[in-house]
Write a protein that holds these residues in place. Structure first.
Motif, PDB file in Angstrom:
ATOM      1  N   GLU A  69      96.732  47.960   3.381  1.00 15.18           N
ATOM      2  CA  GLU A  69      95.574  48.884   4.043  1.00 15.18           C
ATOM      3  C   GLU A  69      94.573  48.118   4.552  1.00 15.18           C
ATOM      4  O   GLU A  69      93.577  48.512   3.226  1.00 15.18           O
ATOM      5  CB  GLU A  69      96.483  50.136   4.055  1.00 15.18           C
ATOM      6  CG  GLU A  69      97.806  50.576   4.316  1.00 15.18           C
ATOM      7  CD  GLU A  69      97.959  51.924   4.481  1.00 15.18           C
ATOM      8  OE1 GLU A  69      97.135  52.430   3.112  1.00 15.18           O
ATOM      9  OE2 GLU A  69      97.981  51.993   5.170  1.00 15.18           O
ATOM     10  N   LEU A  70      93.805  47.718   5.733  1.00 15.81           N
ATOM     11  CA  LEU A  70      92.697  47.238   4.589  1.00 15.81           C
ATOM     12  C   LEU A  70      91.312  48.508   6.344  1.00 15.81           C
ATOM     13  O   LEU A  70      90.664  48.268   6.624  1.00 15.81           O
ATOM     14  CB  LEU A  70      92.038  46.079   5.828  1.00 15.81           C
ATOM     15  CG  LEU A  70      92.993  44.787   4.197  1.00 15.81           C
ATOM     16  CD1 LEU A  70      93.001  42.836   4.326  1.00 15.81           C
ATOM     17  CD2 LEU A  70      92.013  45.266   3.370  1.00 15.81           C
ATOM     18  N   ILE A  71      92.079  48.366   7.500  1.00 16.03           N
ATOM     19  CA  ILE A  71      91.992  49.722   8.459  1.00 16.03           C
ATOM     20  C   ILE A  71      90.659  50.368   7.825  1.00 16.03           C
ATOM     21  O   ILE A  71      90.035  50.241   8.573  1.00 16.03           O
ATOM     22  CB  ILE A  71      92.732  50.656   8.967  1.00 16.03           C
ATOM     23  CG1 ILE A  71      92.501  51.123  10.458  1.00 16.03           C
ATOM     24  CG2 ILE A  71      93.392  52.054   8.075  1.00 16.03           C
ATOM     25  CD1 ILE A  71      92.743  50.030  11.270  1.00 16.03           C
ATOM     26  N   ASP A  72      90.661  51.355   6.919  1.00 12.65           N
ATOM     27  CA  ASP A  72      88.814  51.445   6.432  1.00 12.65           C
ATOM     28  C   ASP A  72      88.307  50.442   5.908  1.00 12.65           C
ATOM     29  O   ASP A  72      87.096  51.118   6.326  1.00 12.65           O
ATOM     30  CB  ASP A  72      89.264  52.593   5.315  1.00 12.65           C
ATOM     31  CG  ASP A  72      90.295  53.342   5.303  1.00 12.65           C
ATOM     32  OD1 ASP A  72      91.322  54.438   6.285  1.00 12.65           O
ATOM     33  OD2 ASP A  72      90.881  53.932   4.178  1.00 12.65           O
ATOM     34  N   GLU A  73      88.754  49.387   5.849  1.00 11.51           N
ATOM     35  CA  GLU A  73      87.303  48.411   5.854  1.00 11.51           C
ATOM     36  C   GLU A  73      86.363  48.015   6.528  1.00 11.51           C
ATOM     37  O   GLU A  73      85.435  47.942   7.402  1.00 11.51           O
ATOM     38  CB  GLU A  73      88.129  47.340   5.161  1.00 11.51           C
ATOM     39  CG  GLU A  73      88.609  47.778   3.720  1.00 11.51           C
ATOM     40  CD  GLU A  73      88.037  48.478   2.322  1.00 11.51           C
ATOM     41  OE1 GLU A  73      86.475  47.918   2.591  1.00 11.51           O
ATOM     42  OE2 GLU A  73      88.707  49.355   2.344  1.00 11.51           O
ATOM     43  N   ILE A  74      87.681  47.902   8.069  1.00  8.44           N
ATOM     44  CA  ILE A  74      87.346  47.335   9.126  1.00  8.44           C
ATOM     45  C   ILE A  74      87.443  48.268  10.624  1.00  8.44           C
ATOM     46  O   ILE A  74      86.415  47.889  11.464  1.00  8.44           O
ATOM     47  CB  ILE A  74      88.637  46.027  10.137  1.00  8.44           C
ATOM     48  CG1 ILE A  74      89.983  46.839   9.636  1.00  8.44           C
ATOM     49  CG2 ILE A  74      88.622  45.128   9.116  1.00  8.44           C
ATOM     50  CD1 ILE A  74      90.679  45.749  10.581  1.00  8.44           C
ATOM     51  N   ALA A  75      87.626  49.224  10.711  1.00  6.09           N
ATOM     52  CA  ALA A  75      87.680  50.153  11.657  1.00  6.09           C
ATOM     53  C   ALA A  75      85.900  50.706  11.729  1.00  6.09           C
ATOM     54  O   ALA A  75      85.245  51.543  10.313  1.00  6.09           O
ATOM     55  CB  ALA A  75      88.662  51.540  11.176  1.00  6.09           C
TER      56      ALA A  75
END
Ligand code: ZN
Length: 78
Positions: A69-75
């Protein structure tokens, strides 16, 4: 442009699941079991959890096992 940083472990888009909806190979919907899988694997064996959830094929199992879950890194936006 101001870059918005989310708190680690907290989604910027309202704790939505960002795992692919379907298995890339066979098309089975895998996103519906992600939340349960994520919670249960904190204490249980991932293989056993996948068996319990009825994720039998290894193409589908890899979708859950290898998801990061990398959404926090890329959003960039909240
Ligand atoms: Zn599959």
């Amino acid at each position: 442009m101001q870059r918005v940083q989310g708190q680690r472990g907290r989604s910027l888009i309202g704790d939505r699941v960002m795992i692919p909806v379907r298995c890339y190979t066979c098309g089975r919907i895998v996103s519906d079991v992600w939340d349960v899988y994520k919670e249960r694997t904190k204490q249980e064996d991932p293989g056993q959890v996948l068996d319990d959830l009825g994720v039998k094929r290894y193409c589908c199992r890899r979708m859950l096992l290898t998801h990061a879950e990398l959404i926090d890194e890329i959003a960039p936006y909240e």
